[in-house]
Each structure stands twice: as C-alpha cells, then as structure tokens.
Scaffold this motif. Structure first.
Motif, PDB file in Angstrom:
ATOM      1  N   THR A 129       0.834  -1.202   0.000  1.00  0.00           N
ATOM      2  CA  THR A 129       0.000   0.000   0.000  1.00  0.00           C
ATOM      3  C   THR A 129       0.872   1.257   0.000  1.00  0.00           C
ATOM      4  N   LEU A 130       1.851   1.281   0.909  1.00  0.00           N
ATOM      5  CA  LEU A 130       2.738   2.456   0.983  1.00  0.00           C
ATOM      6  C   LEU A 130       3.562   2.616  -0.291  1.00  0.00           C
ATOM      7  N   GLU A 131       3.973   1.482  -0.861  1.00  0.00           N
ATOM      8  CA  GLU A 131       4.784   1.539  -2.082  1.00  0.00           C
ATOM      9  C   GLU A 131       3.959   2.127  -3.233  1.00  0.00           C
ATOM     10  N   ALA A 132       2.724   1.647  -3.385  1.00  0.00           N
ATOM     11  CA  ALA A 132       1.865   2.154  -4.474  1.00  0.00           C
ATOM     12  C   ALA A 132       1.582   3.635  -4.264  1.00  0.00           C
ATOM     13  N   LEU A 133       1.310   3.975  -3.034  1.00  0.00           N
ATOM     14  CA  LEU A 133       1.014   5.372  -2.709  1.00  0.00           C
ATOM     15  C   LEU A 133       2.235   6.263  -2.996  1.00  0.00           C
ATOM     16  N   SER A 134       3.403   5.786  -2.607  1.00  0.00           N
ATOM     17  CA  SER A 134       4.617   6.601  -2.760  1.00  0.00           C
ATOM     18  C   SER A 134       5.094   6.659  -4.208  1.00  0.00           C
ATOM     19  N   LEU A 135       4.691   5.672  -5.008  1.00  0.00           N
ATOM     20  CA  LEU A 135       5.110   5.685  -6.405  1.00  0.00           C
ATOM     21  C   LEU A 135       3.959   6.128  -7.317  1.00  0.00           C
ATOM     22  N   GLY A 136       2.842   6.501  -6.703  1.00  0.00           N
ATOM     23  CA  GLY A 136       1.747   7.119  -7.440  1.00  0.00           C
ATOM     24  C   GLY A 136       0.938   6.167  -8.311  1.00  0.00           C
ATOM     25  N   VAL A 137       0.742   4.926  -7.863  1.00  0.00           N
ATOM     26  CA  VAL A 137      -0.032   3.964  -8.671  1.00  0.00           C
ATOM     27  C   VAL A 137      -1.392   3.696  -8.008  1.00  0.00           C
ATOM     28  N   PRO A 138      -2.507   4.019  -8.685  1.00  0.00           N
ATOM     29  CA  PRO A 138      -3.822   3.745  -8.093  1.00  0.00           C
ATOM     30  C   PRO A 138      -4.079   2.252  -7.940  1.00  0.00           C
ATOM     31  N   MET A 139      -4.936   1.930  -6.972  1.00  0.00           N
ATOM     32  CA  MET A 139      -5.086   0.512  -6.595  1.00  0.00           C
ATOM     33  C   MET A 139      -6.511  -0.008  -6.724  1.00  0.00           C
ATOM     34  N   THR A 162      -8.406  -2.872   6.649  1.00  0.00           N
ATOM     35  CA  THR A 162      -8.331  -1.488   7.143  1.00  0.00           C
ATOM     36  C   THR A 162      -7.526  -0.642   6.156  1.00  0.00           C
ATOM     37  N   ASN A 163      -6.440  -1.195   5.661  1.00  0.00           N
ATOM     38  CA  ASN A 163      -5.657  -0.454   4.661  1.00  0.00           C
ATOM     39  C   ASN A 163      -6.512  -0.165   3.428  1.00  0.00           C
ATOM     40  N   ALA A 164      -7.318  -1.164   3.018  1.00  0.00           N
ATOM     41  CA  ALA A 164      -8.173  -0.997   1.838  1.00  0.00           C
ATOM     42  C   ALA A 164      -9.187   0.128   2.051  1.00  0.00           C
ATOM     43  N   LYS A 165      -9.750   0.200   3.253  1.00  0.00           N
ATOM     44  CA  LYS A 165     -10.714   1.264   3.589  1.00  0.00           C
ATOM     45  C   LYS A 165     -10.041   2.642   3.404  1.00  0.00           C
ATOM     46  N   TYR A 166      -8.836   2.774   3.919  1.00  0.00           N
ATOM     47  CA  TYR A 166      -8.132   4.057   3.807  1.00  0.00           C
ATOM     48  C   TYR A 166      -7.785   4.378   2.346  1.00  0.00           C
ATOM     49  N   VAL A 167      -7.342   3.366   1.606  1.00  0.00           N
ATOM     50  CA  VAL A 167      -6.984   3.577   0.196  1.00  0.00           C
ATOM     51  C   VAL A 167      -8.167   4.185  -0.546  1.00  0.00           C
ATOM     52  N   VAL A 197     -10.249   7.333   2.428  1.00  0.00           N
ATOM     53  CA  VAL A 197      -9.502   8.412   3.091  1.00  0.00           C
ATOM     54  C   VAL A 197      -8.509   9.049   2.120  1.00  0.00           C
ATOM     55  N   TRP A 198      -7.785   8.221   1.387  1.00  0.00           N
ATOM     56  CA  TRP A 198      -6.751   8.769   0.500  1.00  0.00           C
ATOM     57  C   TRP A 198      -7.223   8.901  -0.953  1.00  0.00           C
ATOM     58  N   GLY A 199      -8.382   8.350  -1.281  1.00  0.00           N
ATOM     59  CA  GLY A 199      -8.943   8.479  -2.634  1.00  0.00           C
ATOM     60  C   GLY A 199      -7.999   7.973  -3.713  1.00  0.00           C
ATOM     61  N   MET A 200      -7.350   6.847  -3.408  1.00  0.00           N
ATOM     62  CA  MET A 200      -6.347   6.346  -4.358  1.00  0.00           C
ATOM     63  C   MET A 200      -6.685   4.993  -4.939  1.00  0.00           C
ATOM     64  N   GLY A 201      -7.935   4.595  -4.781  1.00  0.00           N
ATOM     65  CA  GLY A 201      -8.276   3.290  -5.338  1.00  0.00           C
ATOM     66  C   GLY A 201      -9.696   2.891  -5.012  1.00  0.00           C
ATOM     67  N   LEU A 202     -10.059   1.697  -5.458  1.00  0.00           N
ATOM     68  CA  LEU A 202     -11.378   1.142  -5.164  1.00  0.00           C
ATOM     69  C   LEU A 202     -11.188  -0.143  -4.390  1.00  0.00           C
ATOM     70  N   ASN A 226      -4.929  12.299  -7.126  1.00  0.00           N
ATOM     71  CA  ASN A 226      -4.579  12.104  -5.712  1.00  0.00           C
ATOM     72  C   ASN A 226      -3.247  11.379  -5.580  1.00  0.00           C
ATOM     73  N   ALA A 227      -3.039  10.416  -6.484  1.00  0.00           N
ATOM     74  CA  ALA A 227      -1.799   9.630  -6.435  1.00  0.00           C
ATOM     75  C   ALA A 227      -0.585  10.552  -6.578  1.00  0.00           C
ATOM     76  N   THR A 228      -0.696  11.518  -7.478  1.00  0.00           N
ATOM     77  CA  THR A 228       0.419  12.442  -7.682  1.00  0.00           C
ATOM     78  C   THR A 228       0.687  13.227  -6.397  1.00  0.00           C
ATOM     79  N   LYS A 229      -0.386  13.608  -5.716  1.00  0.00           N
ATOM     80  CA  LYS A 229      -0.251  14.368  -4.469  1.00  0.00           C
ATOM     81  C   LYS A 229       0.458  13.540  -3.400  1.00  0.00           C
TER      82      LYS A 229
END
Ligand code: UDX
Length: 457
Positions: free
Chosen positions: A357-367, A378-383, A386-391, A425-428
């Motif tokens: 999760t952190l790797e995808a977030l830090s490298l800007g890849v949606p999940m 729990t990580n999936a819920k945040y993705v 909360v972070w709007g970086m995936g489904l 969001n991923a870019t952010k």
C-alpha cells in the motif's frame, strides 16, 4: 559525551519479525540509520539467514538469532502457538547471547530496535541497560485499533453497523483487521497483535512506518500515550530520496524475483496500459477466489503482470498461462518497486499489505484493493475512502470477489472518471511521500532526532 566507535557514532541492533513484509521496512530503516552514521547489526532468525538471498548494501552486518526452528521457521512448527512461545523463549536467550558477543567484539550495542510483534525483546534490551525502540510495521490506524482492544475501549465481538473510535474515521465491521472482525479467526495472532501494546508506555521510542501527513489524526492520538515518531515510507532511497543512489532493493528476499523477464515484458508496453497484480508474500488465496480473479483480469482485456507465488501456482485455472499469454505474464516473484515505478503500469490489484500500500502510494499507482486477512481490510478502507487512491472490490456473501467486480474495478481505475481523480490524488501522495523522507521532511527529521538522542543520550 559524544560516543565514537570508529567511523560510527552509536550501534543499533535491529530485530525483525521473520516475514518478508516485516523484514523489508526494518532493513530499509537500518540503511537510513547507517547513512546517518549509526552502526547497524541486523538480526533475522537462523532460518531466514540461511534461506534468503542477501544483498544488503553498505556495511550493515547480518547476525542471526534463533526462533528454535532453524531449519524451517514457522512452517516447521507444530502450531503457531508453539512457534511464538519458542521464539519468545529461545529468541530472548539467543538475543542476549548476541548482545554479549557484540560487546566482546569492542563495538557494543546502544539500542535494540525490535518489531512490535516481539515485545519480549524490550525486556532483553533493558537487562543490558540499552535503549529499547519498538518498530511498528503496520499503519498507525491499525495500531490504534489494536490499542483500543488492548485497553478495553473496543469490546469484542463487534456490535452495530459502525465502529466509532477516537483518532479514527467511522469504520464498518468489515473495515476492521480480520482478527477483530472475525473473532476467534486466529487466536495466537490476535493475542500477538493486541500484546504489541503490553509495554508501549515503557519503551523509549515507538517508530511507525507511516507518514504523519498521511495519518495525522491517528498519529496525534497515539502520540498521547507513547513516544511515537513516524519514519516512513521505508522504501529504498533510489525511488524517493535520492541520497543513496544505488539503494534500489530492500536487500533480503525470501523469493527469487524474475527481474529480466518482467522488465523486458513491461518495456514493450505503452504507458499506463498494464495491470499489476500481487497478493503479497503470505496470503493463501482460495481456489475459487483465484479463478474469479483470473476471469476478471482476462475480462478487463488489459495487459496484466500477475505474481503468483510457486506455492499458489496450482490454484490457477487450467491452461490459464498458455491461454492468456498474448495479454498476460505470470511470474512467481517480481522486483515490485521496479514494476510499480514503471510507466507501463496503470493500476495495482493488491491485497493491501501495508508495504504494498505504501509503495503504491509513494510511487503514485492507483489501486484495486482485494484484501485477504490481518490489517489489509483497514488499509483498503483508507486507500478508497480516506486517500482516494483506489477502489475496494466488494466481496459477495461468501466473501469472494467475483470476476465481474474485479473487471469493473479495473476498468474504473484504468479508464473511468474516478480513475482520473485517483491519479490526481496519487500524484499528491507521491509528492508527499518524497518530501517526508527528503532532507528536512517530517520522517527525516524524526530519524535525525532518534539518531541525535542515541549519540547524546
Ligand atoms: C504481511 C501482511 O500481509 C501485511 O498486511 C502486513 O502489513 C505486513 O506483513 P505481505 O503479505 O508480505 O505482508 O505484504 P506487504 O506488506 O505488501 O509486503 C510484501 C513485500 O514484498 C513488499 O515490500 C513488496 O515490495 C515485496 N514484493 C511483493 C516483492 O518484492 N515482489 C513481489 O513479487 C511481491
């Protein structure tokens, strides 16, 4: 008085829990410490020491301790309980011996940094009068949830449709870690994750592999009862902070990556056209789920690179690899950071292990999140929320994510309007992760503070 030990200013002994997802962040943290002038000895178990490909950069020394199962680790144990008991007993003894041995070599240990799953390591550190720093390899949100269980403010089994806890957004029961949502699903692991907090008020440092800006309220809440410092993301420097240019991989791999095959295949693909799929290093995906994932991937009609560990390969549908060879590549392990940072990759179908999760977030890849167990839901819920970086792919009543859902989520992320928003969001988040570990960033400052205190206690 400033300590001097040759070129080093202090010595940390780092003890990971013996799985890939726990060794990676602790080894990477070790490299950061070393870069800041701290000598590091990294102490995995004998089994890990013997069975991994060791390519640890710099002068980090690797010295094993024993969990009592030197030939096979957890897989050799009669039960998880037996393993954890043995690790605590034999691990404590062999850790003490290692500290003595290092002392006699003339460069004694000042601090033990140990995985939060092993609170007993703190007792050993204190026997020797050393600084004890606990390292949380999971998110702060997940830590908060287990702390609430530990102190009795979250009663189990869960009742009602919402779980409202200070420091956390409203959660639904399926967003909770599996050991909490399904009470009794794995008592020894449940006990272990709750017990992480048994001495957290006594330890000198609580280091968490997260970014304060990512989990602000969660971090603020946890910092009320312990000396919490965020030090993440612990990703090899080449990808974020360029200070260690040659730091390209974590260093201790339990699996052999098919690097050339993967990179060659990706190099031929156009930007954003590939779906990368992996369920991490531990999850055992059910046969039915595997079939649904395979069918959904195929149906989405995108190129895909799928990591299916050797122990899981037999679960793939018959002839799947041959039948999909024009669109897909299936490998047993890949260099995940190289893959995620490749321009061809447009989406990551992931189990949402915290490192992935952190790797995808830090490298800007949606999940597309397909959580399997432990902290992953729990990580999936945040993705997603909360972070709007995936489904988060929704399972049916049997807990299986059906092929239509896999296909729908992939299409949404790769081609849909929501996918565009996720990419923004991923870019952010990518920027934010880089800033955190760059010189003067929030995590970098915390590591500096930790190092300064080791040198000038
Ligand atoms: C486990 C739990 O599942 C996870 O939820 C917890 O947070 C940590 O421990 P794991 O299944 O190993 O984790 O997943 P993850 O945390 O994502 O770690 C996997 C690591 O292996 C990542 O660092 C990833 O980059 C690496 N990896 C994975 C590879 O290098 N190659 C691969 O092909 C797949």
């Amino acid at each position: 008085m400033e300590k001097e030990m040759g070129a080093y200013k202090a010595h940390c002994l780092v003890i990971p829990f013996p799985t890939q997802g726990h060794m990676n962040p602790m080894l990477q943290f070790s490299k950061r410490l070393e870069h800041k002038g701290i000598k590091v000895t990294f102490a995995p178990t004998n089994f890990i020491f013997k069975s991994t490909v060791q390519e640890v950069s710099g002068s980090i020394q690797v010295e094993p301790i024993s969990d009592g199962y030197d030939e096979g680790g957890l897989a050799q144990a009669e039960s998880i309980e037996a393993y954890l008991t043995s690790f605590q007993n034999i691990g404590s003894q062999t850790l003490a011996k290692l500290i003595e041995k290092i002392k006699s070599s003339g460069c004694p240990v000042d601090c033990v940094v140990y995985d939060s799953f092993m609170p007993w390591a703190f007792d050993v550190a204190k026997e020797f009068g050393l600084v004890g720093a606990v390292f949380f390899t999971q998110s702060c949100a997940v830590g908060n949830i287990f702390y609430h269980v530990y102190q009795g403010t979250l009663k189990l089994p869960l009742t009602g449709p919402k779980v409202l806890l200070p420091g956390l957004p409203p959660l639904e029961p399926p967003d909770m870690p599996s050991f909490i949502y399904v009470v009794g699903s794995c008592p020894p692991f449940f006990h272990m994750v709750v017990n992480q907090f048994s001495n957290v008020d006594k330890v000198d440092w609580v280091l968490c592999n997260t970014i304060v800006e990512l989990e602000k309220e969660e971090v603020d809440w946890m910092a009320k009862f312990c000396t919490l410092r965020t030090i993440g993301p612990t990703i090899p420097s080449m990808y974020l902070d360029k200070r260690l240019q040659d730091d390209k991989a974590y260093g201790l791999s339990m699996f052999k990556p098919e690097t050339d095959v993967c990179m060659k295949w990706l190099n031929d693909k156009s930007d954003g056209s590939v779906v990368y799929v992996s369920f991490g290093s531990l999850a055992e995906v059910g046969v039915e789920q595997m079939e649904e994932a395979a069918s959904g991937l195929r149906g989405s009609n995108n190129y895909f690179l799928w990591v299916v560990r050797a122990s899981e390969e037999a679960k793939l549908p018959k002839n799947f690899v041959e039948d999909t060879s024009e669109k897909g590549l299936v490998v047993t392990w890949c260099p995940q950071l190289d893959v995620l940072s490749h321009t061809a990759v447009g989406c990551f179908v992931t189990h949402c292990g915290w490192n992935s999760t952190l790797e995808a977030l830090s490298l800007g890849v949606p999940m597309v999140a397909v959580p399997q167990w432990t902290d992953q839901s729990t990580n999936a819920k945040y993705v997603m929320d909360v972070w709007g970086m995936g489904l988060r792919a929704q399972p049916d009543k049997k807990g299986i994510v059906r092929s239509e859902e896999v296909e729908h989520c992939i299409r949404e992320v790769m081609e849909g309007e929501r996918g565009k928003e996720m990419r923004r969001n991923a870019t952010k988040w990518k920027e934010l992760a880089k800033e955190a570990v760059d010189e003067g960033g929030s995590s970098d400052r915390n590591i500096d503070e930790f190092v300064a205190k080791l040198i000038h206690p």
